[in-house]
Design a protein around this motif. Structure first.
Motif, PDB file in Angstrom:
ATOM      1  N   GLY A 149     -52.878   4.628  29.094  1.00  0.00           N
ATOM      2  CA  GLY A 149     -52.612   4.352  27.766  1.00  0.00           C
ATOM      3  C   GLY A 149     -51.348   5.278  27.273  1.00  0.00           C
ATOM      4  N   ASP A 150     -50.658   4.487  26.335  1.00  0.00           N
ATOM      5  CA  ASP A 150     -49.496   5.369  25.798  1.00  0.00           C
ATOM      6  C   ASP A 150     -50.133   6.477  25.062  1.00  0.00           C
ATOM      7  N   HIS A 151     -49.472   7.889  24.929  1.00  0.00           N
ATOM      8  CA  HIS A 151     -49.787   9.010  24.426  1.00  0.00           C
ATOM      9  C   HIS A 151     -51.148   9.611  24.893  1.00  0.00           C
ATOM     10  N   SER A 152     -51.764   9.267  26.154  1.00  0.00           N
ATOM     11  CA  SER A 152     -52.621   9.641  26.420  1.00  0.00           C
ATOM     12  C   SER A 152     -52.588  10.998  27.220  1.00  0.00           C
ATOM     13  N   ILE A 153     -53.900  11.786  27.433  1.00  0.00           N
ATOM     14  CA  ILE A 153     -53.832  13.055  27.690  1.00  0.00           C
ATOM     15  C   ILE A 153     -54.832  13.416  28.663  1.00  0.00           C
ATOM     16  N   GLY A 154     -54.396  13.959  29.826  1.00  0.00           N
ATOM     17  CA  GLY A 154     -55.022  14.624  30.838  1.00  0.00           C
ATOM     18  C   GLY A 154     -55.062  16.052  31.091  1.00  0.00           C
ATOM     19  N   GLU A 155     -56.178  16.617  31.395  1.00  0.00           N
ATOM     20  CA  GLU A 155     -56.384  17.947  31.633  1.00  0.00           C
ATOM     21  C   GLU A 155     -57.121  18.198  32.833  1.00  0.00           C
ATOM     22  N   PHE A 156     -56.716  19.481  33.488  1.00  0.00           N
ATOM     23  CA  PHE A 156     -57.603  19.696  34.465  1.00  0.00           C
ATOM     24  C   PHE A 156     -57.788  21.523  34.476  1.00  0.00           C
ATOM     25  N   TYR A 157     -58.780  21.962  34.479  1.00  0.00           N
ATOM     26  CA  TYR A 157     -58.967  23.405  34.380  1.00  0.00           C
ATOM     27  C   TYR A 157     -59.893  23.641  35.402  1.00  0.00           C
ATOM     28  N   SER A 158     -59.669  24.719  36.433  1.00  0.00           N
ATOM     29  CA  SER A 158     -60.276  24.694  37.659  1.00  0.00           C
ATOM     30  C   SER A 158     -60.471  26.421  37.944  1.00  0.00           C
ATOM     31  N   VAL A 159     -61.592  26.617  38.144  1.00  0.00           N
ATOM     32  CA  VAL A 159     -61.940  28.059  38.735  1.00  0.00           C
ATOM     33  C   VAL A 159     -62.494  27.845  40.150  1.00  0.00           C
ATOM     34  N   ALA A 160     -61.959  28.164  41.357  1.00  0.00           N
ATOM     35  CA  ALA A 160     -62.581  27.969  42.574  1.00  0.00           C
ATOM     36  C   ALA A 160     -62.640  29.277  43.136  1.00  0.00           C
ATOM     37  N   VAL A 161     -63.944  29.811  43.291  1.00  0.00           N
ATOM     38  CA  VAL A 161     -64.228  30.932  44.058  1.00  0.00           C
ATOM     39  C   VAL A 161     -64.788  30.825  45.544  1.00  0.00           C
ATOM     40  N   THR A 162     -64.136  31.602  46.546  1.00  0.00           N
ATOM     41  CA  THR A 162     -64.652  31.351  47.760  1.00  0.00           C
ATOM     42  C   THR A 162     -64.897  32.718  48.465  1.00  0.00           C
ATOM     43  N   THR A 163     -66.002  32.713  48.992  1.00  0.00           N
ATOM     44  CA  THR A 163     -66.023  34.325  49.749  1.00  0.00           C
ATOM     45  C   THR A 163     -66.928  33.898  51.226  1.00  0.00           C
ATOM     46  N   LYS A 164     -67.024  34.628  51.856  1.00  0.00           N
ATOM     47  CA  LYS A 164     -67.561  34.732  53.247  1.00  0.00           C
ATOM     48  C   LYS A 164     -66.788  33.638  54.049  1.00  0.00           C
ATOM     49  N   LYS A 165     -67.139  32.650  54.675  1.00  0.00           N
ATOM     50  CA  LYS A 165     -66.412  31.755  55.350  1.00  0.00           C
ATOM     51  C   LYS A 165     -66.097  30.469  54.738  1.00  0.00           C
ATOM     52  N   GLN A 166     -66.379  30.334  53.383  1.00  0.00           N
ATOM     53  CA  GLN A 166     -66.443  29.259  52.587  1.00  0.00           C
ATOM     54  C   GLN A 166     -64.699  28.693  52.684  1.00  0.00           C
ATOM     55  N   GLN A 167     -64.613  27.417  52.764  1.00  0.00           N
ATOM     56  CA  GLN A 167     -63.262  26.782  52.690  1.00  0.00           C
ATOM     57  C   GLN A 167     -63.374  25.764  51.330  1.00  0.00           C
ATOM     58  N   ALA A 168     -62.166  25.989  50.716  1.00  0.00           N
ATOM     59  CA  ALA A 168     -62.205  25.007  49.591  1.00  0.00           C
ATOM     60  C   ALA A 168     -60.551  24.292  49.518  1.00  0.00           C
ATOM     61  N   ASP A 169     -60.487  23.093  49.359  1.00  0.00           N
ATOM     62  CA  ASP A 169     -59.259  22.407  49.467  1.00  0.00           C
ATOM     63  C   ASP A 169     -59.503  21.524  47.914  1.00  0.00           C
ATOM     64  N   THR A 170     -58.840  22.164  46.859  1.00  0.00           N
ATOM     65  CA  THR A 170     -59.283  21.376  45.915  1.00  0.00           C
ATOM     66  C   THR A 170     -58.108  21.383  44.857  1.00  0.00           C
ATOM     67  N   GLY A 171     -58.088  20.642  43.857  1.00  0.00           N
ATOM     68  CA  GLY A 171     -56.753  20.586  43.053  1.00  0.00           C
ATOM     69  C   GLY A 171     -56.941  19.068  42.099  1.00  0.00           C
ATOM     70  N   THR A 172     -55.983  18.598  41.752  1.00  0.00           N
ATOM     71  CA  THR A 172     -56.093  17.254  40.811  1.00  0.00           C
ATOM     72  C   THR A 172     -55.019  16.395  41.198  1.00  0.00           C
ATOM     73  N   LYS A 173     -55.077  15.092  40.665  1.00  0.00           N
ATOM     74  CA  LYS A 173     -53.947  14.375  40.629  1.00  0.00           C
ATOM     75  C   LYS A 173     -53.626  13.805  39.143  1.00  0.00           C
ATOM     76  N   MET A 174     -52.632  13.832  38.671  1.00  0.00           N
ATOM     77  CA  MET A 174     -52.397  13.287  37.212  1.00  0.00           C
ATOM     78  C   MET A 174     -51.125  12.213  37.338  1.00  0.00           C
ATOM     79  N   ILE A 175     -51.744  10.891  37.271  1.00  0.00           N
ATOM     80  CA  ILE A 175     -50.703   9.922  37.553  1.00  0.00           C
ATOM     81  C   ILE A 175     -50.376   9.387  36.118  1.00  0.00           C
ATOM     82  N   HIS A 176     -49.064   9.506  35.792  1.00  0.00           N
ATOM     83  CA  HIS A 176     -48.457   9.017  34.223  1.00  0.00           C
ATOM     84  C   HIS A 176     -48.010   7.968  34.554  1.00  0.00           C
ATOM     85  N   LEU A 177     -48.538   6.939  33.670  1.00  0.00           N
ATOM     86  CA  LEU A 177     -48.098   5.293  33.768  1.00  0.00           C
ATOM     87  C   LEU A 177     -47.563   5.190  32.309  1.00  0.00           C
ATOM     88  N   GLY A 178     -48.434   5.647  31.253  1.00  0.00           N
ATOM     89  CA  GLY A 178     -47.966   5.118  29.697  1.00  0.00           C
ATOM     90  C   GLY A 178     -46.736   6.034  29.206  1.00  0.00           C
TER      91      GLY A 178
END
Lengths: 481, 251
Positions: free
Chosen positions: A322-351
């Motif tokens: 949609g025109d004038h639409s808004i997308g937001e992504f707020y993230s805190v990723a905490v990894t400890t020990k042997k954890q693995q995180a591959d995280t993020g977002t996609k913002m696809i602007h069409l309008g």
């Protein structure tokens, strides 16, 4: 290794508090996946024919697909033939009253701090409790219905509101989208469904609490949230699981649809079991989450606090149609020990004149590996669009890793994309500075971390911000003394 | 109040000695200045005294009110009333000055069994200290040193000193990087805080600072030791002849 680093490392060894198991009798399926299993699952759930077709189509798509390998994590692939695709507590009645819930399960939620009795709940929060493969109970349904809001398990929605489900399921994330989305589309067992009618502000926070209990079951939940024109809703999910030595698979699909001027805020506090110091056990958290701002001036906001799981692959995204639409992504990723995180977002602007904001904070400690992966794509017709991204990483100790993989493309000249990235170490100088002022080492570290993630945590609904802060402290406490 | 005896120190895990037998006594009500060329160990002395984990004391003792604090953690030393105004104040994003100071003030109060201040009381107390260093109250709500200019950071150190009201303060090159107006404000603040009940040790390269804060004692540090002590005239002598001249003279 200096004293500070050692202290930090030991702080991370904090026990996982939600690792207990609940003793319930299960009605299990045979292990493994096949067309028959899917048919059986669908018939057990009393589903209409179109739902079974959707599942079978997805299953056939999945069979043709390959497990992805492009991410920055290594793990033993799940053995799909050795998984339970449906695992429900036995004799699950039609739950209109809390009295019907197995007392063991009720007690489980009490222990987790999510009492199911409405009078005991956080004021203004409705909960859908999902235990392994099924929804156990949804609170405040009647109250929400008065406002015209539908909040129930997806299984119930398939039966009670088939037109809505049929119209929207798979509309944002088609079965073929990716390997795990296809698998989910074939075998999803439950999840939450929310529908907010036109010009309605949902009177309560909606939330779903996911619990994996059965050691051998995968959890495949499916969530669908629809906000009609001018509607608004805030939704939160929480997740925990017992400690097992085996890895368990959680492959969810979440779809959000926002019409003109609608507003959806989706928050996650993910605290699945992350495995032990040696990387044994823990949840594989492979989820696909995407929202579409279908209408003009609509808004979708993802906020996530990811602290658990052995491996996390997760990219909550927004399609800004949609025109004038808004997308937001707020993230805190905490990894400890042997954890693995591959995280993020996609913002696809069409309008036209669409806006997106990405604020990602990664904290890595121990031997963990934490990656931000984000795509910002501005299409030809999305004139006057803007993106602003900030990706900050903080390292604790010497043996962890932090990585940033931004993918940016803009197909028109009137749009702008801004990307900032920083990496810092919880420095001895910072800790010493605060300690020189009289603050203990542990409090100093907690202050530094809280300062680092503040921009994100303030986006969480007020009711959960306190919980989130506590979770962070617990997760990184123990790093000191 | 402070007695440093034959203090030797190295960077943790390294051989090279930076302090090679420092002796210094500071009594309450006194202001001391330690001068010396680059690399003489002045800043290291202030860090070792305040408990920086990067340094290891290999010989000697630090006594505070007769108590051996040589092995104490930095926060415990702060509870006793030791303060360090940093040469390079550290940025801590996301935590406001006010939050830091309230935590610090109340932690120190608890450790000394004094009454803590609630947020409203603390706010009043904080505002009452702003004048000392001509600080605007918007500073209180900014993240610690984040995006501050060099001069603002130094002012902020002295403001923190005013709020925490320490018994002994080390000012590590507080004058460096200050223009003349800022230097006046900062030294004016230090003079207001200075009392017969507390003591101050200034570390500086230049005599300039001593025009604004009058020391009772001046010490010259070279090669990890205090090589000469005297009154303000020692600083004047240094300003006139330089460190090289003094080194030759001592040799």
């Amino acid at each position: 290794m200096s004293e500070e680093t050692k202290a930090l490392e030991s702080m991370i060894g904090e026990e996982y508090k939600y690792g207990f198991t609940t003793d319930v009798e299960y009605e299990d399926f045979p292990k493994g996946i096949s067309e028959n299993i899917i048919r059986e699952l669908s018939s057990r759930k009393d589903e209409p024919e179109w739902m079974l077709e959707f599942r079978l189509k997805s299953y056939n798509a999945w069979l043709e697909m390959k497990e992805p390998e492009w991410f920055n994590a290594t793990y033993t692939k799940p053995d799909f033939e050795n998984l339970l695709y449906y695992s429900a507590p036995k004799n699950k009645p039609k739950l209109d009253s809390l009295d019907d819930v197995d007392p063991n399960i009720k007690e489980t939620y009490d222990k987790l701090g999510i009492p199911l009795e409405e009078q005991k709940m956080l004021a203004g929060v409705a909960v859908d409790a999902i235990f392994d493969s099924v929804s156990i109970f949804t609170s405040f349904k009647e109250k929400l219905a008065e406002a015209g809001v539908i909040f129930c398990s997806i299984s119930e929605a398939i039966k009670e509101h088939p037109d809505l489900v049929k119209k929207y399921i798979g509309s944002v994330i088609p079965a073929r989208d990716n390997y795990y989305a296809a698998l989910n589309s074939a075998v999803f067992s439950d999840g939450s469904f929310c529908y907010i009618p036109k010009n309605t502000v949902c009177p309560m926070e909606l939330s779903t609490y996911f619990r994996i209990n059965n050691m051998e079951s995968g959890q495949f939940e499916r969530t669908l949230i629809i906000a009609e024109e001018g509607a608004s809703v805030s939704y939160l999910e929480g997740c925990t699981a017992p400690m097992y030595d085996e890895n368990q698979l959680h492959a969810a699909v979440v779809e959000l649809v926002a019409m003109d001027h609608a507003d959806i805020k989706y928050s996650t506090i993910q605290n699945w079991y992350s495995g032990d110091e040696n990387g044994k056990g823990g949840i594989y958290n492979f989820v696909t989450k995407r929202g579409i701002c279908k209408g003009d001036h609509s808004k979708i906001s993802w906020t996530q606090l990811e602290t658990g799981s052995a491996v996390t692959l997760k990219y909550p995204s927004v399609i800004l149609q949609g025109d004038h639409s808004i997308g937001e992504f707020y993230s805190v990723a905490v990894t400890t020990k042997k954890q693995q995180a591959d995280t993020g977002t996609k913002m696809i602007h069409l309008g036209k004149n669409t806006r997106s904001t990405i604020i990602s904070k990664g904290i890595s400690a121990g031997d963990s590996n934490n990656s931000y992966r984000g795509e910002v794509k501005i299409g030809k017709k999305a004139i006057g669009s803007k993106n602003y991204s900030v990706c900050d990483s903080m390292l604790i100790g010497q043996t962890c890793g932090a990585h940033t993989f931004p993918y940016i493309s803009s197909e028109n000249a009137s749009s702008s994309v801004e990307h900032e990235a920083t990496t810092s170490r919880v420095g001895e100088e910072q800790i010493f500075y605060l300690m020189q002022r009289g603050i203990s080492e542990q409090d100093a570290i907690s202050m530094i971390i809280n300062g680092f993630v503040k921009d994100v945590l303030k986006e969480l609904p007020l009711e959960f911000a306190v919980e989130a802060n506590k979770l962070l402290d617990i997760k990184l406490e123990g790093s000191v003394g | 109040m402070l007695e440093i005896r034959n203090l030797h120190a190295v960077v943790e895990g390294e051989e090279l000695k930076i302090l090679k037998g420092v002796n210094l006594t500071v009594n309450k009500g006194e202001i001391h200045a330690i001068m010396g060329p680059n690399g003489s160990g002045k800043s290291t002395l202030s860090k070792v005294v305040s408990g920086h984990p990067e340094y290891e004391v290999t010989e000697g003792t630090i006594l505070f009110d007769g108590k051996d604090i040589t092995e104490m953690d930095a926060d415990e030393r702060a509870h006793l009333g030791l303060f360090l105004a940093f040469q390079y104040p550290v940025e801590v994003p996301g935590i406001t000055n006010k939050t830091l100071l309230r935590e610090a003030y109340n932690t120190i109060a608890r450790a000394n069994e004094r009454e803590e201040l609630d947020p409203l009381e603390f706010e009043d107390y904080l505002v009452s200290k702003l004048d000392i260093i001509d600080m605007k109250d918007e500073f209180l709500n900014r993240s610690i040193n984040t995006g501050f200019s060099g001069g603002e950071k130094k002012k902020n150190e002295i403001f923190q000193m005013a709020v925490l009201n320490p018994r002994l303060s080390f000012l590590d090159e507080t004058d460096s990087g200050l223009d003349i107006d800022a230097l006046k404000v900062v030294s004016g603040g230090v003079n207001k805080i200075s009392s017969p009940e507390n003591a101050i040790v200034m570390i500086t390269h230049y005599q300039r600072l001593l025009n604004y804060i009058k020391p009772d004692f001046v010490h010259v540090m070279m090669n990890g030791k205090i090589v000469k002590s005297g009154d303000i005239s020692l600083a004047e002598e240094l300003e006139a002849n330089g460190y090289d001249h003094m080194q030759k003279e001592l040799a």
